[in-house]
Design an enzyme around this catalytic site. Structure first.
Site, PDB file in Angstrom:
ATOM      1  N   ALA B  94       2.192   4.826   2.203  1.00 62.98           N
ATOM      2  CA  ALA B  94       3.131   3.885   1.692  1.00 62.98           C
ATOM      3  C   ALA B  94       2.880   3.435   0.353  1.00 62.98           C
ATOM      4  O   ALA B  94       3.666   3.154  -0.477  1.00 62.98           O
ATOM      5  CB  ALA B  94       3.240   2.679   2.534  1.00 62.98           C
ATOM      6  N   LYS B  95       1.507   3.494  -0.195  1.00 61.03           N
ATOM      7  CA  LYS B  95       1.298   3.196  -1.505  1.00 61.03           C
ATOM      8  C   LYS B  95       1.541   1.942  -2.132  1.00 61.03           C
ATOM      9  O   LYS B  95       2.166   1.566  -3.132  1.00 61.03           O
ATOM     10  CB  LYS B  95       1.645   4.486  -2.625  1.00 61.03           C
ATOM     11  CG  LYS B  95       0.771   5.787  -2.078  1.00 61.03           C
ATOM     12  CD  LYS B  95       1.406   6.901  -3.176  1.00 61.03           C
ATOM     13  CE  LYS B  95       0.643   8.185  -2.764  1.00 61.03           C
ATOM     14  NZ  LYS B  95       1.138   8.977  -1.554  1.00 61.03           N
ATOM     15  N   ARG B  96       1.411   1.005  -1.183  1.00 62.70           N
ATOM     16  CA  ARG B  96       1.985  -0.371  -1.401  1.00 62.70           C
ATOM     17  C   ARG B  96       0.986  -1.051  -2.392  1.00 62.70           C
ATOM     18  O   ARG B  96      -0.075  -0.744  -2.607  1.00 62.70           O
ATOM     19  CB  ARG B  96       1.991  -1.082   0.010  1.00 62.70           C
ATOM     20  CG  ARG B  96       2.735  -0.822   0.852  1.00 62.70           C
ATOM     21  CD  ARG B  96       4.212  -0.413   0.605  1.00 62.70           C
ATOM     22  NE  ARG B  96       5.226  -0.650   1.758  1.00 62.70           N
ATOM     23  CZ  ARG B  96       6.144   0.554   1.708  1.00 62.70           C
ATOM     24  NH1 ARG B  96       6.313   1.335   0.497  1.00 62.70           N
ATOM     25  NH2 ARG B  96       7.086   0.530   2.816  1.00 62.70           N
TER      26      ARG B  96
END
Lengths: 274, 274
Positions: B94-96
């Site tokens: 998700a590379k939040r």
């Protein structure tokens, strides 16, 4: 009308640099919304109605919806804002960042699914993580530059050839990534001097400025540091201070939100000129 | 069992460093899945069943679901993987990246809603954008360090006091952010020398390595550069090359996916020792 022109028109029409952030934390909502199946939508709709003539933009924060599996309510909120206040830019705060093929999926999410006028993105993965958003030529891409949180300095303040990293990001966006004129930057209000340095680098590029209100940034210093020569150029965000404004006698939550939004807009406007 | 221990056990049990990435692009799915209302779930379930004894982890990429409003199918996929292959770590890609209060919402999304064992996050906003995930003490936090895309160098290769930025990120995570032993790093396969430098900085910390398969990274150089002394330490991701493997005579898509996954696992294993 593209994002930047729509934003310019909203600054003028509402005489406002205030961005109303929609961060609906279920535990903080009035009780009637906590128990309703579409309570988040109902709450945000009332906030939008109460502040639409005072704001230059609305900014839903997708994390609050994603945590609850409430994407459908976010779709409803975006559709409501677009239908009823089409002249107010809608910014999806998602801070996405991924390689090209995946970034294109996130662009579809922001622009096609939610119909946002602009989306926030993270620069760490570089140019090809930002370019796919530009294919939607009427939309805006708001790139993280200098953030208002305590840990923001961990990377952003690292010394790159004598300048902090965030200034390189500002320059990279201004000189390269913004070739289509679709870009804006996120620069926090907690560091007014740095805001002034970014403004000097990017000319009239719009800045999304979180950090006033609940995060404690100083309005006078923020506006003086970030405004353009024409007294615009900023979307100064306030979320919690408006959404959860303490109610005075005779006020419901929406009236309290409106009062605080009005006070904030006017406080900002005190420092736009001169 | 926490993420790191579960991953170690999966490396051994399946004799595999292969991470199977689930990036379900609707246009590329076999026709029967394109027309089914839960076609993405059905497709991913078959891929999971076909590769579960060959993988050390599964990694759904949330953008592909978000673009289509298919979060419910992602929930089903995660629930299916957890129920049927509880010993294989599930990574939400998700590379939040966001400030504390918002990061906590993203952590709830990844860990409570989807039940992921680990989530990918972006380091640009610093320590307090990563800490909230650590409150889920059994889960893993996989931080972007050096990415495999062409624009990755724009920021990650900037010179910070004589070293490229990505090495500072590796050091920051190894020396500070990993105090609870929950961290891993993303390091692309397209730069084997840099992978070796990160390995030298972070000791035995697990590395998630995208970039082989469709992205063209060299398996031998990747494994030799990134392995630990015990011949583990990596989750080498392949998504498209497995999901959309060309079918040979008599194969359906799942058999083709299994064949390519097996070939990839074994190709990796050739270089794990010696």
């Amino acid at each position: 009308m593209n994002f930047i022109n729509k934003l310019s028109a909203a600054w003028t029409a509402n005489d406002s640099l205030l961005c109303v952030g929609l961060d609906p934390d279920m535990a903080k909502l009035p009780a009637q919304f906590q128990s309703a199946p579409d309570g988040i939508y109902q709450f945000c709709r009332e906030i939008i109605d109460a502040t639409a003539d005072l704001a230059c933009s609305f900014k839903p924060q997708i994390a609050y919806f994603a945590a609850l599996g409430a994407e459908q309510q976010l779709e409803q909120i975006c559709a409501y804002a677009r239908a009823n206040y089409p002249h107010i830019p809608l910014i999806l705060d998602a801070k996405r960042g991924d390689i090209g093929a995946t970034a294109r999926q996130y662009a579809r999410e922001a622009f096609d699914r939610y119909g946002a006028d602009a989306v926030t993105v993270n620069p760490y993965m570089g140019s090809d993580s930002v370019e796919p958003y530009m294919e939607w030529s009427e939309r805006g891409v708001i790139i993280l530059c200098r953030t208002s949180n305590p840990g923001g300095s961990d990377l952003q303040f690292l010394n790159v050839d004598g300048k902090p990293l965030y200034q390189h990001v500002a320059r990279l966006v201004a000189e390269k990534w913004n070739s289509n004129g679709q870009c804006a930057l996120v620069v926090g209000a907690t560091f007014p001097e740095e805001l002034a340095q970014v403004r000097a680098i990017v000319g009239d590029m719009p800045l999304l400025v979180p950090g006033i209100g609940a995060q404690g940034g100083d309005i006078a210093a923020t506006v003086r540091s970030g405004r353009t020569a024409s007294g615009h150029g900023m979307m100064i965000n306030s979320s919690r201070a408006i959404l959860y404004a303490p109610q005075q006698a005779g006020e419901d939550f929406a009236a309290a939100a409106r009062r605080v939004a009005l006070e904030t807009r006017d406080a900002i406007n005190q420092y736009r000129a001169g």
